[in-house]
Design a protein around this motif. Structure first.
Motif, PDB file in Angstrom:
ATOM      1  N   VAL A  98       0.849  -1.195   0.000  1.00 38.60           N
ATOM      2  CA  VAL A  98       0.000   0.000   0.000  1.00 38.60           C
ATOM      3  C   VAL A  98       0.888   1.249   0.000  1.00 38.60           C
ATOM      4  CG1 VAL A  98      -1.742   1.322   1.250  1.00 38.60           C
ATOM      5  CG2 VAL A  98      -1.888  -1.170   1.192  1.00 38.60           C
ATOM      6  N   MET A  99       1.949   1.186   0.794  1.00 36.15           N
ATOM      7  CA  MET A  99       2.857   2.321   0.846  1.00 36.15           C
ATOM      8  C   MET A  99       3.409   2.646  -0.538  1.00 36.15           C
ATOM      9  SD  MET A  99       5.472   2.337   3.944  1.00 36.15           S
ATOM     10  CE  MET A  99       6.071   3.925   4.441  1.00 36.15           C
ATOM     11  N   HIS A 100       3.775   1.597  -1.227  1.00 41.26           N
ATOM     12  CA  HIS A 100       4.305   1.780  -2.570  1.00 41.26           C
ATOM     13  C   HIS A 100       3.231   2.383  -3.490  1.00 41.26           C
ATOM     14  CE1 HIS A 100       5.395   0.071  -6.661  1.00 41.26           C
ATOM     15  NE2 HIS A 100       6.181   1.101  -6.443  1.00 41.26           N
ATOM     16  N   THR A 101       2.011   1.866  -3.377  1.00 42.75           N
ATOM     17  CA  THR A 101       0.897   2.383  -4.180  1.00 42.75           C
ATOM     18  C   THR A 101       0.682   3.874  -3.891  1.00 42.75           C
ATOM     19  OG1 THR A 101      -0.125   0.211  -4.074  1.00 42.75           O
ATOM     20  CG2 THR A 101      -1.550   2.032  -4.731  1.00 42.75           C
ATOM     21  N   TYR A 102       0.846   4.255  -2.635  1.00 43.64           N
ATOM     22  CA  TYR A 102       0.683   5.670  -2.275  1.00 43.64           C
ATOM     23  C   TYR A 102       1.755   6.541  -2.936  1.00 43.64           C
ATOM     24  CZ  TYR A 102      -3.024   5.180   1.223  1.00 43.64           C
ATOM     25  OH  TYR A 102      -4.218   4.979   1.849  1.00 43.64           O
ATOM     26  N   MET A 103       2.987   6.031  -2.974  1.00 44.79           N
ATOM     27  CA  MET A 103       4.053   6.816  -3.602  1.00 44.79           C
ATOM     28  C   MET A 103       3.724   7.051  -5.081  1.00 44.79           C
ATOM     29  SD  MET A 103       5.780   7.304  -0.994  1.00 44.79           S
ATOM     30  CE  MET A 103       6.779   8.507  -1.831  1.00 44.79           C
ATOM     31  N   VAL A 104       3.201   6.004  -5.731  1.00 37.80           N
ATOM     32  CA  VAL A 104       2.810   6.110  -7.139  1.00 37.80           C
ATOM     33  C   VAL A 104       1.683   7.143  -7.282  1.00 37.80           C
ATOM     34  CG1 VAL A 104       1.755   4.866  -9.077  1.00 37.80           C
ATOM     35  CG2 VAL A 104       3.478   3.726  -7.646  1.00 37.80           C
ATOM     36  N   THR A 105       0.692   7.027  -6.422  1.00 37.74           N
ATOM     37  CA  THR A 105      -0.472   7.920  -6.483  1.00 37.74           C
ATOM     38  C   THR A 105      -0.055   9.382  -6.340  1.00 37.74           C
ATOM     39  OG1 THR A 105      -1.713   6.180  -5.346  1.00 37.74           O
ATOM     40  CG2 THR A 105      -2.750   8.346  -5.474  1.00 37.74           C
ATOM     41  N   PHE A 106       0.737   9.665  -5.320  1.00 35.07           N
ATOM     42  CA  PHE A 106       1.095  11.067  -5.057  1.00 35.07           C
ATOM     43  C   PHE A 106       1.967  11.630  -6.170  1.00 35.07           C
ATOM     44  CE2 PHE A 106       0.341   9.679  -0.478  1.00 35.07           C
ATOM     45  CZ  PHE A 106      -0.981  10.115  -0.526  1.00 35.07           C
ATOM     46  N   LYS A 107       2.835  10.780  -6.700  1.00 33.68           N
ATOM     47  CA  LYS A 107       3.655  11.197  -7.835  1.00 33.68           C
ATOM     48  C   LYS A 107       2.758  11.588  -9.028  1.00 33.68           C
ATOM     49  CE  LYS A 107       7.278  11.340 -10.568  1.00 33.68           C
ATOM     50  NZ  LYS A 107       8.342  12.317 -10.436  1.00 33.68           N
ATOM     51  N   ARG A 108       1.778  10.742  -9.303  1.00 31.77           N
ATOM     52  CA  ARG A 108       0.865  11.029 -10.424  1.00 31.77           C
ATOM     53  C   ARG A 108       0.067  12.301 -10.210  1.00 31.77           C
ATOM     54  NH1 ARG A 108      -1.559   4.945 -11.465  1.00 31.77           N
ATOM     55  NH2 ARG A 108       0.291   4.190 -12.550  1.00 31.77           N
ATOM     56  N   LEU A 109      -0.203  12.599  -8.966  1.00 26.76           N
ATOM     57  CA  LEU A 109      -0.971  13.809  -8.648  1.00 26.76           C
ATOM     58  C   LEU A 109      -0.122  15.071  -8.758  1.00 26.76           C
ATOM     59  CD1 LEU A 109      -2.977  12.517  -5.570  1.00 26.76           C
ATOM     60  CD2 LEU A 109      -3.974  13.358  -7.692  1.00 26.76           C
ATOM     61  N   GLY A 110       1.201  14.888  -8.885  1.00 24.09           N
ATOM     62  CA  GLY A 110       2.072  16.047  -8.973  1.00 24.09           C
ATOM     63  C   GLY A 110       2.510  16.536  -7.606  1.00 24.09           C
ATOM     64  N   LEU A 111       2.600  15.612  -6.645  1.00 25.20           N
ATOM     65  CA  LEU A 111       3.005  15.994  -5.289  1.00 25.20           C
ATOM     66  C   LEU A 111       4.222  15.201  -4.836  1.00 25.20           C
ATOM     67  CD1 LEU A 111      -0.451  16.117  -3.470  1.00 25.20           C
ATOM     68  CD2 LEU A 111       1.022  18.071  -4.023  1.00 25.20           C
ATOM     69  N   LYS A 112       5.104  15.856  -4.097  1.00 26.37           N
ATOM     70  CA  LYS A 112       6.212  15.149  -3.469  1.00 26.37           C
ATOM     71  C   LYS A 112       5.825  14.889  -2.013  1.00 26.37           C
ATOM     72  CE  LYS A 112      11.196  15.108  -2.905  1.00 26.37           C
ATOM     73  NZ  LYS A 112      12.466  15.820  -2.923  1.00 26.37           N
ATOM     74  N   ALA A 113       5.564  13.626  -1.711  1.00 27.45           N
ATOM     75  CA  ALA A 113       5.065  13.283  -0.377  1.00 27.45           C
ATOM     76  C   ALA A 113       6.104  12.474   0.383  1.00 27.45           C
ATOM     77  CB  ALA A 113       3.777  12.483  -0.496  1.00 27.45           C
ATOM     78  N   ILE A 114       6.206  12.745   1.683  1.00 26.50           N
ATOM     79  CA  ILE A 114       7.150  12.010   2.517  1.00 26.50           C
ATOM     80  C   ILE A 114       6.386  11.156   3.530  1.00 26.50           C
ATOM     81  CG2 ILE A 114       7.396  13.962   4.133  1.00 26.50           C
ATOM     82  CD1 ILE A 114      10.326  13.137   4.549  1.00 26.50           C
TER      83      ILE A 114
END
Ligand code: P5A
Length: 427
Positions: free
Chosen positions: A177-193
């Protein structure tokens, strides 16, 4: 879409009850309108963005093999009494009584509801593992709703729930799920930590919040400066790098035991756009959710729950992408990709050219907002900048004399002259 027949109630004045830029810009650009404290209407422009965000979240979840369901917003009190959270949840829970005096509540989250489904229909170890999710409105009677959709009372959440046979595979799911979140936020145009966090009323012993940095964020986080240099691509490698970096919510940060030297640490504000929990058997124990194991024994389910604040994301995106003139949407969530400005409505060449461009772009499947209103040039420019359409095509009699139109990049402000023949290639 023609602006002359659209519903875009923009505001000239800055609303004085809006304290942060995203809230101000969402009101000014006619995306949302307040109904009452912490509860908002989504108007056509805002709804387009919300739906784009929702769709990116949904796509990423589906690609990971997670299964979408839709549970009701209302839940019976009895389910929450079973888990022991009915009293514990306190005043944030909106309690409702129906005409038969049955006690209901507007779901602030759905661990109980999903656990009930799973215990009814998943009976064997062969039914596992599974991750189920929904994108549904939640209600939390926040004591201080503020910052518009950032901390609302009614808000849209993507909530996912995982069910595994043992702790090891549950932790593996957590990682997926964590990995899926990184993909999602990247696609949204956000750098998330991802930041290690408390589990609070959800429970469990492992939890991460996902943050985007913003001075207006409500959370305090401490993180290794190395994060700033990372160019995240949303792959497995990123996840490994991120997992090895120190990043803590303030409640988890202990300066005395911090493995990272002080000078290597940043303290900053963040907006929490997601939160995930490994909750173990907390709900399956209290609600008796078990499956028949391979050896014929009943095994309690190992679970996790994973949230993304979908409506909050719209605000967070604006916090991360704006300037003095308004919003600057990343392509992936822009309500329209192209804004077409007719500088001189009534001038036959301008009108004809705009109509032609508009219909050609539509036939190419492009999302175009055509400002065909009888308004001043200044109003047209400032509206298009305010609502943040990434690419603008500017058409007027002067340029058309030489067969030219202008293309403006909202982010850089750069304008280029372009012949009508070249336009579609350029776009
Ligand atoms: C995880 C999914 C949960 O509720 N149960 C199901 C777990 N987690 S959470 O952290 O409490 O919420 C998940 C995300 O929802 C957003 N959020 C909000 N957005 C707008 N207004 C609010 N009042 C609000 N409260 C929570 C956040 O993005 C949070 O990470």
């Amino acid at each position: 879409m023609r602006l002359s027949t659209y519903f875009l109630p923009t505001l000239k004045e800055t609303p004085n009850d809006a304290q942060i830029v995203s809230h101000r810009l969402m009101l000014r650009s006619g995306m949302i309108a307040q109904e009452c404290a912490g509860i908002y209407h989504w108007l056509p422009l805002g709804l387009r963005v919300l739906q784009k965000v929702e769709e990116i979240v949904r796509q990423s979840m589906n690609e990971a093999g997670f299964l979408e369901v839709l549970m009701p917003t209302l839940q019976p009190a009895e389910l929450w009494e079973e888990s022991g959270r009915y009293d514990a949840y306190g005043k944030e829970m909106l309690r409702i009584t129906d005409r038969h005096d049955r006690r209901l509540l507007y779901g602030p989250t759905a661990e109980e509801a999903i656990t009930d489904i799973v215990r009814r229909f998943m009976k064997s170890y062969k039914d596992l593992p599974r991750v189920l999710y929904q994108i549904q409105w939640k209600f939390r009677d926040e004591i201080r709703p503020r910052f518009g959709v950032m901390r609302g009372r009614e808000f849209l959440m993507k909530d996912a729930y995982s069910f595994d046979l043992d702790a090891e595979s549950a932790r593996e799911t957590y990682r997926r799920v964590m990995h899926t979140y990184m993909v999602t936020f990247k696609r949204l145009g956000l750098k998330a930590i991802p930041v290690r966090a408390d589990t609070g009323p959800i429970g469990g012993d492992l939890s991460h919040e996902f943050h985007v940095f913003a001075s207006t964020g409500e959370s305090d986080i401490y993180y290794d400066k190395a994060f700033d240099a990372l160019d995240l691509k949303g792959d497995e490698n990123d996840l490994n790098q991120l997992m090895n970096l120190y990043a803590m919510a303030d409640t988890m940060h202990d300066p005395k035991n911090c493995p990272v030297p002080q000078e290597q640490l940043n303290h900053t504000k963040g907006i929490e756009i997601g939160h995930i929990f490994y909750s173990g058997t907390k709900y399956s124990d209290s609600m008796k959710a078990t499956v028949m194991g391979e050896m014929g024994k009943q095994i309690p389910l190992e679970s996790g729950c994973y949230g993304i604040g979908v409506s909050r994301l719209v605000g967070a995106l604006i916090e991360a992408h704006h300037d003095d003139y308004g919003i600057i949407w990343p392509e992936s969530v822009a309500p329209f990709k192209i804004g077409l400005i007719n500088l001189k409505k009534g001038d036959s060449l301008s009108d004809e050219t705009c109509e032609k461009i508009y219909h050609t772009l539509l036939s190419q499947g492009k999302e175009v907002l055509y400002d065909d209103r009888d308004e001043s040039i200044g109003v047209k420019f400032s509206t298009m900048d305010l609502i943040g359409i990434p690419t603008q095509i500017i058409v007027g009699p002067r340029g058309l004399k030489d067969g030219n139109v202008e293309i403006k990049n909202r982010r850089t402000g750069e304008k280029i002259l372009c012949t009508l023949d070249n336009l579609y290639q350029r776009i």
